[in-house]
Design an enzyme around this catalytic site. Sequence first.
Site, PDB file in Angstrom:
ATOM      1  N   ARG A  83     -50.345  16.568 100.683  1.00  0.00           N
ATOM      2  CA  ARG A  83     -51.689  16.418 101.231  1.00  0.00           C
ATOM      3  C   ARG A  83     -51.623  15.745 102.597  1.00  0.00           C
ATOM      4  O   ARG A  83     -50.724  14.972 102.886  1.00  0.00           O
ATOM      5  CB  ARG A  83     -52.573  15.589 100.279  1.00  0.00           C
ATOM      6  CG  ARG A  83     -53.081  16.361  99.076  1.00  0.00           C
ATOM      7  CD  ARG A  83     -53.985  15.512  98.187  1.00  0.00           C
ATOM      8  NE  ARG A  83     -53.266  14.413  97.588  1.00  0.00           N
ATOM      9  CZ  ARG A  83     -53.279  13.170  98.034  1.00  0.00           C
ATOM     10  NH1 ARG A  83     -54.030  12.835  99.074  1.00  0.00           N
ATOM     11  NH2 ARG A  83     -52.572  12.244  97.439  1.00  0.00           N
ATOM     12  N   TYR A 211     -50.449  24.044 100.748  1.00  0.00           N
ATOM     13  CA  TYR A 211     -50.071  23.055  99.725  1.00  0.00           C
ATOM     14  C   TYR A 211     -51.230  22.734  98.769  1.00  0.00           C
ATOM     15  O   TYR A 211     -52.371  22.555  99.209  1.00  0.00           O
ATOM     16  CB  TYR A 211     -49.565  21.759 100.390  1.00  0.00           C
ATOM     17  CG  TYR A 211     -49.388  20.671  99.357  1.00  0.00           C
ATOM     18  CD1 TYR A 211     -48.301  20.694  98.494  1.00  0.00           C
ATOM     19  CD2 TYR A 211     -50.353  19.677  99.172  1.00  0.00           C
ATOM     20  CE1 TYR A 211     -48.169  19.743  97.488  1.00  0.00           C
ATOM     21  CE2 TYR A 211     -50.236  18.725  98.177  1.00  0.00           C
ATOM     22  CZ  TYR A 211     -49.141  18.764  97.343  1.00  0.00           C
ATOM     23  OH  TYR A 211     -49.015  17.847  96.343  1.00  0.00           O
ATOM     24  N   LYS A 220     -58.702  18.817  94.296  1.00  0.00           N
ATOM     25  CA  LYS A 220     -59.175  17.573  94.902  1.00  0.00           C
ATOM     26  C   LYS A 220     -60.433  17.792  95.746  1.00  0.00           C
ATOM     27  O   LYS A 220     -61.335  16.953  95.760  1.00  0.00           O
ATOM     28  CB  LYS A 220     -58.058  16.918  95.726  1.00  0.00           C
ATOM     29  CG  LYS A 220     -56.837  16.491  94.885  1.00  0.00           C
ATOM     30  CD  LYS A 220     -57.236  15.552  93.798  1.00  0.00           C
ATOM     31  CE  LYS A 220     -56.203  15.176  92.754  1.00  0.00           C
ATOM     32  NZ  LYS A 220     -54.843  14.941  93.071  1.00  0.00           N
ATOM     33  N   HIS A 240     -60.275  10.362  89.504  1.00  0.00           N
ATOM     34  CA  HIS A 240     -58.847  10.735  89.565  1.00  0.00           C
ATOM     35  C   HIS A 240     -58.140  10.090  88.370  1.00  0.00           C
ATOM     36  O   HIS A 240     -57.408   9.116  88.512  1.00  0.00           O
ATOM     37  CB  HIS A 240     -58.264  10.220  90.892  1.00  0.00           C
ATOM     38  CG  HIS A 240     -56.898  10.734  91.221  1.00  0.00           C
ATOM     39  ND1 HIS A 240     -56.037  10.066  92.069  1.00  0.00           N
ATOM     40  CD2 HIS A 240     -56.234  11.854  90.843  1.00  0.00           C
ATOM     41  CE1 HIS A 240     -54.916  10.754  92.194  1.00  0.00           C
ATOM     42  NE2 HIS A 240     -55.001  11.837  91.461  1.00  0.00           N
ATOM     43  N   SER A 262     -51.799   8.859  93.272  1.00  0.00           N
ATOM     44  CA  SER A 262     -50.911  10.022  93.238  1.00  0.00           C
ATOM     45  C   SER A 262     -49.462   9.591  93.022  1.00  0.00           C
ATOM     46  O   SER A 262     -48.999   8.620  93.627  1.00  0.00           O
ATOM     47  CB  SER A 262     -51.033  10.780  94.558  1.00  0.00           C
ATOM     48  OG  SER A 262     -52.379  11.156  94.756  1.00  0.00           O
ATOM     49  N   CYS A 264     -48.109   8.162  90.482  1.00  0.00           N
ATOM     50  CA  CYS A 264     -47.962   6.844  89.862  1.00  0.00           C
ATOM     51  C   CYS A 264     -48.067   6.902  88.343  1.00  0.00           C
ATOM     52  O   CYS A 264     -48.339   5.883  87.693  1.00  0.00           O
ATOM     53  CB  CYS A 264     -48.980   5.871  90.436  1.00  0.00           C
ATOM     54  SG  CYS A 264     -48.630   5.446  92.158  1.00  0.00           S
ATOM     55  N   ASP A 291     -55.039  14.689  85.516  1.00  0.00           N
ATOM     56  CA  ASP A 291     -55.295  14.334  86.923  1.00  0.00           C
ATOM     57  C   ASP A 291     -56.763  14.038  87.226  1.00  0.00           C
ATOM     58  O   ASP A 291     -57.044  13.179  88.046  1.00  0.00           O
ATOM     59  CB  ASP A 291     -54.800  15.469  87.831  1.00  0.00           C
ATOM     60  CG  ASP A 291     -54.608  15.040  89.285  1.00  0.00           C
ATOM     61  OD1 ASP A 291     -53.934  14.024  89.516  1.00  0.00           O
ATOM     62  OD2 ASP A 291     -55.150  15.715  90.181  1.00  0.00           O
ATOM     63  N   ARG A 380     -43.306  20.350  92.957  1.00  0.00           N
ATOM     64  CA  ARG A 380     -44.282  20.384  91.854  1.00  0.00           C
ATOM     65  C   ARG A 380     -44.095  21.614  90.975  1.00  0.00           C
ATOM     66  O   ARG A 380     -43.499  22.605  91.393  1.00  0.00           O
ATOM     67  CB  ARG A 380     -45.693  20.402  92.433  1.00  0.00           C
ATOM     68  CG  ARG A 380     -46.005  19.163  93.281  1.00  0.00           C
ATOM     69  CD  ARG A 380     -47.278  18.504  92.906  1.00  0.00           C
ATOM     70  NE  ARG A 380     -47.401  17.188  93.527  1.00  0.00           N
ATOM     71  CZ  ARG A 380     -48.103  16.195  92.994  1.00  0.00           C
ATOM     72  NH1 ARG A 380     -48.722  16.354  91.837  1.00  0.00           N
ATOM     73  NH2 ARG A 380     -48.181  15.028  93.593  1.00  0.00           N
TER      74      ARG A 380
END
Length: 596
Positions: A83, A211, A220, A240, A262, A264, A291, A380
């Site tokens: 991002r 991406y 998002k 989130h 993100s 974590c 998420d 990912r």
Amino acid sequence: MNAAIDVFKRNEFPGSSLAALNAWVAEVAALTQPDHIHWCDGSDAENALLTKQMLADGTLLPLNPETHPHSWLHRSSPSDVARVEHLTFVCTAQPDDAGPNNHWMAPAEAHAKMDALFAGCMRGRTLYVIPYCMGPIDSPLSRCGVEITDSPYVVANMRIMTRMGAPALARIEREGTFVKGLHSTGELDPDRRFIMHFPDELAIKSFGSGYGGNALLGKKCHALRIASHQARHEGWLAEHMLIVGIENPQGETHYIAAAFPSACGKTNLAMLIPPEGYRQAGWKVWTVGDDICWMRPGADGRLYAINPEAGFFGVAPGTSDSSNPNALATISHHTIFTNVAVTDEQEPWWEGLDTRTPALDWQGRKYDPANGPAAHPNSRFTVSAKQCPSYSAKAEDPQGVPISAIVFGGRRASLVPLVFEARDWTHGVLVGAAMGSETTAAATGAVGVMRRDPMAMKPFCGYNFADYFAHWLSFDRAGAKLPKIFHVNWFRKGGDGKFLWPGFGENLRVLEWMIQRVEGKADAVETPIGHLPRAEDLNLDGVALSDEAHDLLFGFDRAGWQAEFAGIGEYLQEFGARTPQALKDEQQRIAARLAH
Ligand code: GTP
Ligand code: SPV
Ligand code: MN
């Protein structure tokens, strides 16, 4: 039908229907000049055809069909791997409505800038129209959108991450409302890349990146930035957060929603496998989401949550049979891997998976440790949630699941103990607002820098944080039966720089203590920062912790917290007079208690 859902207000925008959708597609086509227009129906046949095309032009590379059936590798442009927060804007009429937490541009200026980039950008390409639904197709909590893109890779990912195609289009026709997302990969030039949000128009324009968080606009951009704005006006929360169900040996399930920034630990906690002793005793863990969480108060005053997504766009590095076996099982077939390495046998590989040495790195170069990690740190996997062995049957429940506890947490190498509990909702909102975490590879920029990341929403809140904190506080009202709020830190480090807490499956021990607190069955020590367990309040059977670990994970460092609270006070000042007084009062009350 739950009565609460009838009072769930909708932010209709009049005049919108399939006619409005057709008109918008025609308008975009006139601007972008595609060679073809394709309306996605989400069918297997459509997906097979697109996959074939992408394999033919190299967008997708085949992986070993024996070990990873129906799985593909995508290598992105090396400058398009995460991002881009510095290029992400919230475009409200007044800059203060976007707040100091967002980059702002005037809507007219942003539209002009984006439309100049989009002009003619789809010549020689196909324009795909993707109708999608965020959340179970028949849930009153779900919301629809339409993404227009020129990227078949985006189509393939959106098909996994959302309920995409004909049923979503039917719902849009029925409801007459949808979020408009316009996307083009452009030339993937970082100097011609912007992600713009127009909350008042329920619209998104994204140019120059392929991406995930920049290009899969349902995620998002819609489900957090636009949805948080809608949620504020309609009385719900778009967060989130992962959602996980913890079933005890008596068969009772508590659902927990947890916000970590993100990279974590959300995916890992959502798919947790209980430690051996817990498994034998009959504990089970159910994944609802990894998420994003949409929550609203139900008729009984509790918060009910749905996962608006249908798939996982998860961090590959660190995923292994010991850290996250559920994830590994989930991604054993029908998975798109982005920017991972490959072995000689064409199997996907990343750091932390196993001890093999890969053949090619994420850029397709012969692997050479001198070039850095083999897999990009933000590589990912995209995979359907239905493939997850722990996927909860309740994840498809239109009513959502009742939330017993909300957890905030970040990467904090020092100061912050393993877990503490907020005294009440207002204190809990302050705990969320004061969250700090070290930055990760999920966004471009420096990694490992401590920053404030309230509720893990710093990059994702579509409006002024001061108003967002006020919105959170507003849920504490007559009749509300709110979840307890906790803070965790799996990432505390010892003098040797290593993590003190084993983490992953062992985190269930902390969740068990939280559930016992919710049920009024566990002890804790009262401190100015909240209720802390003593080590003996947790089940630590079979966990070997050093004396240092005991002291730091369960300790309270008054001097350190005094400095932290001074920093929190300064942070709240950044939002000026808009910061809710109740939050400032809470910060001052705790700072005063810490002072003596
Ligand atoms: P986003 O998808 O970016 O929102 O990330 P996420 O919050 O879902 O993070 P994820 O679960 O993918 O974890 C990110 C990294 O943290 C991985 O490398 C994990 O191995 C690591 N991690 C997750 N949980 C733990 C934990 O309990 N302890 C430690 N030490 N590391 C963890
Ligand atoms: C994150 O960065 O928090 C992610 C990946 O979950 S992205 O979809 O890119 O936002
Ligand atoms: Mn995320």
